[in-house]
Design an enzyme around this catalytic site. Sequence first.
Site, PDB file in Angstrom:
ATOM      1  N   GLY A   1       0.916  -1.320   0.080  1.00  0.00           N
ATOM      2  CA  GLY A   1      -0.005   0.044  -0.041  1.00  0.00           C
ATOM      3  C   GLY A   1       0.846   1.266   0.027  1.00  0.00           C
ATOM      4  O   GLY A   1       1.973   1.533  -0.821  1.00  0.00           O
TER       5      GLY A   1
ATOM      6  N   GLY B   1      24.051   4.297 -33.315  1.00  0.00           N
ATOM      7  CA  GLY B   1      23.748   5.395 -32.553  1.00  0.00           C
ATOM      8  C   GLY B   1      24.424   5.035 -31.106  1.00  0.00           C
ATOM      9  O   GLY B   1      24.486   5.713 -30.054  1.00  0.00           O
ATOM     10  N   ALA B   2      24.608   3.805 -30.793  1.00  0.00           N
ATOM     11  CA  ALA B   2      25.089   3.402 -29.481  1.00  0.00           C
ATOM     12  C   ALA B   2      26.505   4.023 -29.098  1.00  0.00           C
ATOM     13  O   ALA B   2      26.728   4.184 -27.930  1.00  0.00           O
ATOM     14  CB  ALA B   2      25.184   1.826 -29.189  1.00  0.00           C
TER      15      ALA B   2
END
Length: 510
Positions: A169, A404-405
């Site tokens: 919760g 792109g990496a």
Amino acid sequence: MNDILTELEKRRDTARLGGGQKRIDAQHERGKLTARERIDLLLDENSFEEFDMYVEHRCTDFGMEDKKIPGDGVVTGWGTINGRVVYVFAKDFTVFGGSLSKTHAEKIMKIQDMALRNRAPIIGLFDAGGARIQEGVDALGGYGEVFQRNVLSSGVIPQISVIMGPCAGGDVYSPAMTDFIFMVEDTSYMFVTGPEVVKTVTNEEVTSEELGGASIHTTKSSIADKGYKNDVEAMLQMRRLMDFLPSNNQSDVPVLPTSDGAERLEASLDSLIPENPNQPYDIRELITKVVDERDFFEIQEKFAANIVVGFARIEGQTVGVVANQPMVLAGVLDSDASRKAARFVRFCDCFNIPLVTFVDVPGFLPGTDQEYGGLIKHGAKLLFAFAEATVPKVTVITRKAYGGAYDVMSSKHIRGDVNYAWPTAEIAVMGAKGAVEIIHRKDAGDPCKIAELTKSYEDRFCSPFVAAERGYIDEVILPRNTRKRISRALNMLKNKKIENPWKKHDNIPL
Ligand code: HXC
């Protein structure tokens, strides 16, 4: 006077007993320590200064006026870890199941306010059943005010959560907004709604462990950064972690004395990269051989293992290490790896921890699975994180840095300060075979021609020198010298100061 002192001791003893010996025994039978036992392990001996030991709830509904236990389910205060101040609160499951009432929340808030005001880290130990059911909206309000403080402290002081029992919760969202979440295996679980509610709403039958145990949150959901075997290990590892972290976003990173020489050479690294470019090797071997005394505190090692992140030291100073892992999916960047590393990079940047990045990445993972899952946005998170970071950034490309990496992994183009490559580095738009198949499609039917073209592409582009000729790589270094070169670079960058343009905050692609 003696009477008063006796009365004080009596009140203290009662408070220290929490929910009573029976409940303490039950806690021990479940393999859990009590809140105070945990604090004792976490902090330096005799350093704990407890606050608000006599606080009781003010609820008068459901006969609660007759059920008051001093401390009201949470132990709060401050102490030191290896001499440095930390604030701590520990939910006491023996008192109303550690549930949160208005007064319980006020105790936590007091500690949060002090931690922020005095710019020291805060550690929360969770073992609780959520909102105090008898208090209703007062408990909800209490949670909201705790959450607000989590947000204000974010990026100012380190906030750490350790889940050591139930955490359900309202209790889950405060940890979720802290910097790191750790769990204890088998005795802790974390979920928004428990198995019974899940069964009612979705008809799904699931155990607490399957829904939110450490085995799930450290592997599938990535909610938790690491699981520990028991309470003792968890507390001792938190002490180790705190030694890596600065106290706040304006203090220096801690420096630990080391006998590991900054100029130490590591000849074995010269043969770390296998002859066959498609054969993997363990990037952890490089990390541990480069950092001080092989000491590496890895974060999220069981999630997105194709990227490795964690804290280490060079010349005694903390650094954040980010490294592609060729052993898993060839070190490819996918959505999970990008998110994992982006969050780590941002933590380091918040707290002035220099970044050391080791690159061996064949690109982004192709496929509908990834594209439908938002690879563009998740990949952009890592790109954004590295690009906005203003801490010293030292990068070493060991082998592949494709497409792109290459840009993303702390390249020169996004303000990498010192960018090294090993002689084995291959910096290119893509692998040679793929490149030749696209640019020489008409020769696809001629394997000899394709092999010849592939070889010439490899010779021209799959090396560090095209990038080095353009200044994108500052130097091609011998693997054995990696520690020495990184250490010198970090020393040179000690007074680095750059600022991003003024903004209220950025808009990182969430
Ligand atoms: C008051 C609570 C309590 C709660 C437990 N207790 N949870 N008291 N409010 N939320 C008390 C029990 O009455 C019991 O008291 C003692 O703590 C131990 O609980 P047990 O049930 O005996 O322990 P166990 O079997 O281990 O089960 C632990 C538990 C379970 C799984 C946490 O107690 C449970 O499901 N509790 C309710 C969880 C819940 O629904 N919380 C509200 C979530 S809603 P005695 O006197 O017998 O020792 C929420 C909304 C906030 O949090 C949203 C804010 C954003």
